[in-house]
Design a protein around this motif. Structure first.
Motif, PDB file in Angstrom:
ATOM      1  N   PHE A 136      49.096  29.700  41.679  1.00 33.53           N
ATOM      2  CA  PHE A 136      47.654  29.932  41.560  1.00 33.53           C
ATOM      3  C   PHE A 136      47.135  30.751  42.737  1.00 33.53           C
ATOM      4  O   PHE A 136      46.332  31.676  42.565  1.00 33.53           O
ATOM      5  N   ALA A 137      47.592  30.417  43.948  1.00 32.11           N
ATOM      6  CA  ALA A 137      47.155  31.156  45.133  1.00 32.11           C
ATOM      7  C   ALA A 137      47.604  32.611  45.059  1.00 32.11           C
ATOM      8  O   ALA A 137      46.838  33.521  45.404  1.00 32.11           O
ATOM      9  N   ARG A 138      48.819  32.853  44.588  1.00 35.47           N
ATOM     10  CA  ARG A 138      49.325  34.226  44.455  1.00 35.47           C
ATOM     11  C   ARG A 138      48.494  34.998  43.425  1.00 35.47           C
ATOM     12  O   ARG A 138      48.103  36.141  43.658  1.00 35.47           O
ATOM     13  N   ASP A 139      48.204  34.363  42.293  1.00 32.41           N
ATOM     14  CA  ASP A 139      47.386  35.016  41.272  1.00 32.41           C
ATOM     15  C   ASP A 139      45.973  35.286  41.779  1.00 32.41           C
ATOM     16  O   ASP A 139      45.378  36.321  41.459  1.00 32.41           O
ATOM     17  N   SER A 140      45.437  34.373  42.569  1.00 33.05           N
ATOM     18  CA  SER A 140      44.104  34.572  43.135  1.00 33.05           C
ATOM     19  C   SER A 140      44.101  35.760  44.086  1.00 33.05           C
ATOM     20  O   SER A 140      43.145  36.545  44.112  1.00 33.05           O
ATOM     21  N   TRP A 141      45.157  35.898  44.859  1.00 31.69           N
ATOM     22  CA  TRP A 141      45.255  37.019  45.789  1.00 31.69           C
ATOM     23  C   TRP A 141      45.308  38.351  45.028  1.00 31.69           C
ATOM     24  O   TRP A 141      44.671  39.322  45.416  1.00 31.69           O
ATOM     25  N   VAL A 142      46.063  38.359  43.929  1.00 30.51           N
ATOM     26  CA  VAL A 142      46.158  39.564  43.109  1.00 30.51           C
ATOM     27  C   VAL A 142      44.794  39.912  42.519  1.00 30.51           C
ATOM     28  O   VAL A 142      44.381  41.076  42.507  1.00 30.51           O
ATOM     29  N   GLU A 143      44.060  38.907  42.042  1.00 31.66           N
ATOM     30  CA  GLU A 143      42.731  39.150  41.473  1.00 31.66           C
ATOM     31  C   GLU A 143      41.744  39.620  42.541  1.00 31.66           C
ATOM     32  O   GLU A 143      40.888  40.457  42.264  1.00 31.66           O
ATOM     33  N   ALA A 144      41.865  39.089  43.758  1.00 30.18           N
ATOM     34  CA  ALA A 144      40.960  39.510  44.830  1.00 30.18           C
ATOM     35  C   ALA A 144      41.191  40.974  45.184  1.00 30.18           C
ATOM     36  O   ALA A 144      40.251  41.675  45.586  1.00 30.18           O
ATOM     37  N   LYS A 145      42.409  41.451  45.032  1.00 32.79           N
ATOM     38  CA  LYS A 145      42.691  42.862  45.304  1.00 32.79           C
ATOM     39  C   LYS A 145      42.053  43.768  44.258  1.00 32.79           C
ATOM     40  O   LYS A 145      41.810  44.944  44.520  1.00 32.79           O
ATOM     41  N   LYS A 146      41.779  43.249  43.069  1.00 31.37           N
ATOM     42  CA  LYS A 146      41.180  44.041  42.002  1.00 31.37           C
ATOM     43  C   LYS A 146      39.669  44.208  42.158  1.00 31.37           C
ATOM     44  O   LYS A 146      39.066  45.032  41.478  1.00 31.37           O
ATOM     45  N   VAL A 147      39.056  43.435  43.035  1.00 28.61           N
ATOM     46  CA  VAL A 147      37.613  43.483  43.209  1.00 28.61           C
ATOM     47  C   VAL A 147      37.221  44.827  43.811  1.00 28.61           C
ATOM     48  O   VAL A 147      37.845  45.308  44.755  1.00 28.61           O
TER      49      VAL A 147
END
Length: 116
Positions: free
Chosen positions: A59-70
């Motif tokens: 979940f933390a890894r996926d959250s990091w990936v999503e934060a990069k898309k912002v």
């Protein structure tokens, strides 16, 4: 059952790091902070080996990936938005002050007749 024991061990390692911070009160601060960091690091490593830990770190890894898309606003956009907010606040403050003074004038001067 093994995951629960690993999780308990991870919590105990973090607690041991925190306990070491207080037990080593006479030692330099660097050593005390390193004790806490070691407890957290080893606790995280043990927790990572549990099923819940794998889910959390995924979940933390996926959250990091999503934060990069912002798409973050530029400095100019941020300043413009901030100016608009401050402008709106000033206009609303003036409007509320005028409303308050109008109600005060109607109530005290016209209805009750209390002249100052």
């Amino acid at each position: 059952m093994a995951d629960k024991l690993k999780f308990v061990l991870a919590v105990l390692l973090v607690a041991a790091g925190l306990a070491g911070y207080y037990l080593l009160s006479g030692q330099p601060l660097v050593l005390r902070v390193l004790c806490v960091l070691a407890g957290v690091l080893f606790g995280a490593l043990v927790a990572w080996k549990t099923e819940q830990g794998q889910v959390f770190f995924g979940f933390a890894r996926d959250s990091w990936v999503e934060a990069k898309k912002v798409v973050w606003p530029t400095r100019k956009e941020t300043l413009q938005t901030t100016a608009a907010v401050f402008g709106f606040v000033v206009v609303m403050a003036i409007f509320l002050w005028a409303s308050d003074k109008t109600v005060e004038w109607v109530l005290y001067d016209l209805i009750l007749g209390w002249k100052r």
